[in-house]
Design an enzyme around this catalytic site. Sequence first.
Site, PDB file in Angstrom:
ATOM      1  CE  LYS A  82      42.098  40.301  49.039  1.00 18.91           C
ATOM      2  NZ  LYS A  82      40.794  39.646  49.136  1.00 18.91           N
ATOM      3  CG  ASP A  83      37.736  40.811  51.690  1.00 21.76           C
ATOM      4  OD1 ASP A  83      37.707  40.797  50.450  1.00 21.76           O
ATOM      5  OD2 ASP A  83      38.270  39.924  52.375  1.00 21.76           O
ATOM      6  NE  ARG A 132      42.476  43.173  41.677  1.00 23.08           N
ATOM      7  CZ  ARG A 132      43.525  42.366  41.561  1.00 23.08           C
ATOM      8  NH1 ARG A 132      44.553  42.723  40.824  1.00 23.08           N
ATOM      9  NH2 ARG A 132      43.563  41.203  42.191  1.00 23.08           N
ATOM     10  NE  ARG A 133      43.662  38.102  41.173  1.00 27.15           N
ATOM     11  CZ  ARG A 133      43.274  37.565  42.327  1.00 27.15           C
ATOM     12  NH1 ARG A 133      42.131  36.890  42.398  1.00 27.15           N
ATOM     13  NH2 ARG A 133      44.010  37.701  43.407  1.00 27.15           N
ATOM     14  NE  ARG A 150      33.112  34.468  45.546  1.00 22.89           N
ATOM     15  CZ  ARG A 150      32.056  34.363  46.346  1.00 22.89           C
ATOM     16  NH1 ARG A 150      30.846  34.267  45.836  1.00 22.89           N
ATOM     17  NH2 ARG A 150      32.197  34.355  47.645  1.00 22.89           N
ATOM     18  NE  ARG A 156      38.999  31.784  44.823  1.00 18.17           N
ATOM     19  CZ  ARG A 156      38.896  33.075  44.555  1.00 18.17           C
ATOM     20  NH1 ARG A 156      39.528  33.571  43.515  1.00 18.17           N
ATOM     21  NH2 ARG A 156      38.187  33.873  45.318  1.00 18.17           N
ATOM     22  CB  CYS A 243      31.645  44.196  44.467  1.00 23.40           C
ATOM     23  SG  CYS A 243      30.184  43.382  43.872  1.00 23.40           S
TER      24      CYS A 243
END
Length: 310
Positions: A82-83, A132-133, A150, A156, A243
């Site tokens: 995904k990165d 996306r979220r 981030r 986090r 992105c």
Amino acid sequence: MSADLIRIVSRDSPMALAQVERVRAELAALHPDTRTEVVPVRTTGDKWMGDLSAVEGKGAFTKEVDAALLVGEADLAVHCVKDIPADRPLPVGTAFAAFLRRDDIRDALIHPGGLCLDELPAGTRIGTSSVRRAAQLAASHPHLLCVPMRGNANRRLEKLAAGEADALLLAASGLERIGRPDVITEILSPEVMCPPIGAGVLALQCREGDTGLIDAVSGLGDPAAHRETTAERMFLHVLQGHCNSPIAGFAQVERNGDLSLRAKVFTPDGKTVLNAHEWAGALDPATLGTSVAVSLLRQGARELIDGIAH
């Protein structure tokens, strides 16, 4: 087996290093006589805590790792798929050697009070920097508030404990990798929170000419993960998503071998959602990815993506 030492390069975050340990363990089981050594690098994405689009977006997590491969400081790179940017090819001279068996693709909610997503009161601050979220929450739970956050998962969790947000959304597989599944309140189904392209898949990348190494590590590859990832990355490549594009989707190989791809494109405010879901039939995975992208382009995905600043 060509080399008795494989130097593995990776981001230096706790999660990335945990991923490398999985690769080392699987390599040791496959080739007991081979030694491995870790070459950790600090990436731009790990150093920069602002908006990713200001530092070339997703490539921020892979550029330094790619460079170590290309100059010969390392032999093998471990990436989260995904990165890895899909809107441009892999760096010239490098190739994927294997996609490992896929981990959980779902998102997890962490709420210190133990509430599920549907129980969160209006105004609850959800810590996430994922467009996306945020787009999906705006569409399904508009009464919740996304606050930018981030940093690696441990960081986090610290910010959550410090009160910078009331809840977090993180990848379930990532929390498993760092040994913190205990903090998960609820695992969200892909229907509730559609995952990012390449979710839960680790890719092994090496120099194209290292055929001995490619042969040695290809045994770690998982055929289903290879088919799913190929479809998903071709989908993203054809869409030319960046992105800041809220794009989500996942391919799935059924027990009988059938492959399907479900995908969505959103406006950041969640007010427009484009959907596509197709089965491959006799199509190869890349053709399926292309077909699903074309279906979304017919619905206006190009205008939607190009209308988002990046």
